[in-house]
Design a protein around this motif. Sequence first.
Motif: not given
Length: 120
Positions: A14-18, A26-36
């Motif tokens: 869902q985050d990638l599609l948004v 920008i691809l890294p911005y889709a992962t912010d909440q999933h990182r770490g």
Amino acid sequence: MTPLEWDSLPEFEQDLLVCATEAWGILPYATDQHRGIGDPRAEAAAAARMVLELVDRGWITVHRIVPDAAGVGAAYGPAITQQLDALLADPDTWDDPDGVSWNGELAVALTPAGRSAIAR
């Protein structure tokens, strides 16, 4: 896509599609909440699988941001099709851009099929 179909997608898809609907995607911005949440290599591999799944469905394409023809702005480079899996598996791909320029960063964009899928 009905609300039920949307809800059945993994949250990261869902985050990638948004992200792909946003101005630059920008691809890294889709992962912010999933990182770490674990090992960076494992996280990159899991994220890569989800991106590749959406690419395989024909819903998104992956591009690098490049300088535009006039040299004053930015544009999408051609869709990346060669060795995309290896590029996405690299944890550095998922790091936030350091500077104000996004040149060289990976971005996702919706395809017409992707737009149609999320518009249903």
